[in-house]
Design an enzyme around this catalytic site. Structure first.
Site, PDB file in Angstrom:
ATOM      1  N   GLY A  27       0.960  -1.076  -0.131  1.00 33.37           N
ATOM      2  CA  GLY A  27       0.006  -0.019   0.042  1.00 33.37           C
ATOM      3  C   GLY A  27       0.734   1.208  -0.043  1.00 33.37           C
ATOM      4  O   GLY A  27       1.951   1.345  -0.381  1.00 33.37           O
ATOM      5  N   MET A  28       0.154   2.376   0.115  1.00 29.12           N
ATOM      6  CA  MET A  28       0.970   3.650   0.176  1.00 29.12           C
ATOM      7  C   MET A  28       1.312   4.047   1.710  1.00 29.12           C
ATOM      8  O   MET A  28       0.594   3.966   2.532  1.00 29.12           O
ATOM      9  CB  MET A  28       0.048   4.703  -0.513  1.00 29.12           C
ATOM     10  CG  MET A  28      -0.239   4.711  -1.966  1.00 29.12           C
ATOM     11  SD  MET A  28       1.295   4.863  -2.933  1.00 29.12           S
ATOM     12  CE  MET A  28       1.423   6.625  -2.931  1.00 29.12           C
ATOM     13  N   GLY A  29       2.545   4.299   1.971  1.00 25.84           N
ATOM     14  CA  GLY A  29       2.931   4.697   3.084  1.00 25.84           C
ATOM     15  C   GLY A  29       3.212   6.278   3.193  1.00 25.84           C
ATOM     16  O   GLY A  29       2.434   6.943   2.319  1.00 25.84           O
ATOM     17  N   LEU A  33       5.552   4.389  -1.998  1.00 25.48           N
ATOM     18  CA  LEU A  33       4.747   3.164  -1.981  1.00 25.48           C
ATOM     19  C   LEU A  33       5.602   2.052  -1.182  1.00 25.48           C
ATOM     20  O   LEU A  33       6.926   2.055  -1.186  1.00 25.48           O
ATOM     21  CB  LEU A  33       4.888   2.554  -3.523  1.00 25.48           C
ATOM     22  CG  LEU A  33       4.298   1.568  -4.141  1.00 25.48           C
ATOM     23  CD1 LEU A  33       2.926   1.610  -3.612  1.00 25.48           C
ATOM     24  CD2 LEU A  33       4.554   1.288  -5.434  1.00 25.48           C
ATOM     25  N   VAL A  34       4.691   1.172  -0.668  1.00 27.33           N
ATOM     26  CA  VAL A  34       5.517   0.002   0.290  1.00 27.33           C
ATOM     27  C   VAL A  34       5.155  -1.248  -0.413  1.00 27.33           C
ATOM     28  O   VAL A  34       3.965  -1.732  -0.708  1.00 27.33           O
ATOM     29  CB  VAL A  34       4.817   0.344   1.737  1.00 27.33           C
ATOM     30  CG1 VAL A  34       5.667  -1.002   2.350  1.00 27.33           C
ATOM     31  CG2 VAL A  34       4.961   1.553   2.243  1.00 27.33           C
ATOM     32  N   LYS A  49      10.062   0.598   1.243  1.00 26.71           N
ATOM     33  CA  LYS A  49       9.561   1.803   0.836  1.00 26.71           C
ATOM     34  C   LYS A  49      10.046   2.497  -0.076  1.00 26.71           C
ATOM     35  O   LYS A  49      11.271   2.842   0.217  1.00 26.71           O
ATOM     36  CB  LYS A  49       8.800   2.671   2.037  1.00 26.71           C
ATOM     37  CG  LYS A  49       8.178   3.867   1.748  1.00 26.71           C
ATOM     38  CD  LYS A  49       7.677   4.514   2.958  1.00 26.71           C
ATOM     39  CE  LYS A  49       8.217   5.303   3.973  1.00 26.71           C
ATOM     40  NZ  LYS A  49       7.330   6.048   4.815  1.00 26.71           N
ATOM     41  N   ASP A 141       1.278  12.022  14.759  1.00 26.36           N
ATOM     42  CA  ASP A 141       0.211  11.614  13.810  1.00 26.36           C
ATOM     43  C   ASP A 141      -0.010  10.155  14.240  1.00 26.36           C
ATOM     44  O   ASP A 141      -0.340   9.287  13.229  1.00 26.36           O
ATOM     45  CB  ASP A 141       0.744  11.536  12.378  1.00 26.36           C
ATOM     46  CG  ASP A 141      -0.428  11.233  11.380  1.00 26.36           C
ATOM     47  OD1 ASP A 141      -1.547  11.465  11.735  1.00 26.36           O
ATOM     48  OD2 ASP A 141      -0.072  10.692  10.454  1.00 26.36           O
TER      49      ASP A 141
END
EC number: 2.7.11.24
Length: 358
Positions: A27-29, A33-34, A49, A141
Site C-alpha cells: 500500500g501507500m506509506g 509506495l510500500v 518503502k 500523527d
C-alpha cells in the site's frame, strides 16, 4: 557495485538490489509506495518503502532526510527499525524495515478485542512512547493504521512525524483528525509530546468500544463532539489559543459539563476508565505521561520498570530549521546512508570476530 533488479508495481518502477525477491504491493506509506519482499541474506520478510522523487524539491528532500535520521536514531522493540537503505540508479531512495502482518486499524475493523489484548497493545504503545518522548521526538500523527502488529501480538509504531498518504485501496480509511489533540487542531501556540498521549487515549477508547471516539466530519464538528463528552475547555486553556478566529469560535460554543467516562464505557473496568480519564485531558500539562501510564494499575499485568528503557541520547533536531537547497540535502543524505552502512558493517565484523572458530 550492487546489482539492481527492476519491477513494475502499481505502474511504478521499483529498483531494488538483488538481495530482495518476491515483491508484493502492501500500500501507500508516508509519501511513498510500500512493498513486502524476501530478504535473501537473512531469509526474513521485510517491508521496502520507495521514496518517490526525494530530490525533486527542498521540502521533499528535507522530509526524507528527517525520516532517515529518525529511523537511524530510534532503536526500540516497540518502534519500527531500519534494516537496510539504498539509493537506486534512478536516484530514488528505498527504506527497508521489518515486516509485520497487520495494523491496529485492520484489527479493529475485523473484530472486537478482548481485554488482555487491549491491555497488551496499550502497554506496548506506552512503552514505545516513553522511549520516543525521552529522545525528544513527538510522533504527531499516531493512529491505528500506523501501529503495526504481528501474529505474536508484538506491536511497533511507525511513520514518525510524517503524514501518511491515504491509500486508495483502503476502504473506510480513518481520518487522522479523529486522533488529533485539540492543541494541534486549534493551532495553539505550542505543542509537545502530550499530543501523542491524547492520540493514544483515542486509540485506547476505540479498542474498548470498537469504534472511533471522536469521529468528526471536519475540525469544527470534531471539536464540538469532544466538548460534548469532555465539557468546555477550562479558561486557562482557552486563553492559550493564539488565533483570534479560533478563540472566537471556542468562546461561541455552548458551555458544557464534562461527562463521566464510566457512563459511556459501561463494559470497561474501572481502572481502564480511570486511565482513559487521565489521558483525555484538555490541558496538555495535566495529561498523564507515558512513564506514569506504564505505572497505572490497568497496565500492571505487563509493567516491568526494569524493562521500559529510555533513549541513550536525545535526537539531534538542529537540521530542522535549516532552509537548504536540494543538492545540500542530497550530500547530507548520502553521508547518512554511508554512515549507516559503515556502522552496520563494523557491527557485523565485530560479531564475526566474537564467533569462536568451528
Amino acid at each position: 557495485m550492487a546489482e539492481f533488479i527492476r519491477a513494475q508495481i502499481f505502474g511504478t518502477t521499483f529498483e531494488i538490489t538483488s538481495r530482495y525477491s518476491d515483491l508484493q504491493p502492501v500500500g501507500m506509506g508516508a509519501f511513498g509506495l510500500v512493498c513486502s519482499a524476501k530478504d535473501q541474506l537473512t531469509n526474513q520478510n521485510v517491508a521496502i518503502k520507495k521514496i518517490m522523487k526525494p530530490f525533486s524539491t527542498p521540502v521533499l528532500a528535507k522530509r526524507t532526510y528527517r525520516e532517515l535520521k529518525l529511523l537511524k536514531h530510534l532503536r526500540h522493540e516497540n518502534v519500527i527499525s531500519l534494516s537496510d537503505i539504498f539509493i537506486s540508479p534512478l536516484e530514488d531512495i528505498y527504506f527497508v524495515t521489518e515486516l509485520l502482518g497487520t495494523d491496529l486499524h485492520r484489527l479493529l475493523t475485523s473484530r472486537p478485542l478482548e481485554k488482555q489484548f487491549i491491555q497488551y497493545f496499550l502497554y506496548q504503545i506506552m512503552r514505545g512512547l516513553k522511549y520516543v518522548h525521552s529522545a525528544g521526538v513527538v510522533h504527531r500523527d499516531l493512529k491505528p493504521s500506523n501501529i503495526l502488529v504481528n501474529e505474536n501480538c508484538d506491536l511497533k509504531i511507525c511513520d514518525f512525524g510524517l503524514a501518511r498518504i491515504q491509500d486508495p485501496q483502503m476502504t473506510g480509511y480513518v481520518s487522522t483528525r479523529y486522533y488529533r489533540a485539540p492543541e494541534i487542531m486549534l493551532t495553539w501556540q505550542k505543542y509537545d509530546v502530550e499530543v501523542d498521549i491524547w492520540s493514544a487515549g483515542c486509540i485506547f477508547a476505540e479498542m474498548l468500544e470498537g469504534k472511533p471516539l471522536f469521529p468528526g466530519k471536519d475540525h469544527v464538528n470534531q471539536f464540538s463532539i469532544i466538548t460534548e463528552l469532555l465539557g468546555t475547555p477550562p479558561d486557562d486553556v482557552i486563553n492559550t489559543i493564539a488565533s483570534e478566529n479560533t478563540l472566537r469560535f471556542v468562546k461561541s460554543l455552548p458551555k458544557r459539563e464534562r461527562q463521566p467516562l464510566k457512563n459511556k464505557f459501561k463494559n470497561a473496568d474501572s481502572s481502564a476508565v480511570d486511565l482513559l480519564e487521565r489521558m483525555l485531558v484538555f490541558d496538555p500539562k495535566k495529561r498523564i505521561t507515558a512513564t506514569e501510564a506504564l505505572s497505572h494499575e490497568y497496565l500492571a499485568p505487563y509493567h516491568d520498570p526494569t524493562d521500559e528503557p529510555v533513549a541513550e541520547e536525545k535526537f539531534d533536531w538542529s537540521f530542522n530549521d535549516a532552509d537548504l537547497p536540494v543538492d545540500t540535502w542530497k550530500i547530507m543524505m548520502y553521508s547518512e546512508i554511508l554512515d549507516y552502512h559503515n556502522v552496520e558493517a563494523s557491527g557485523q565484523m565485530m560479531f564475526q570476530e566474537d564467533v569462536p572458530p568451528q
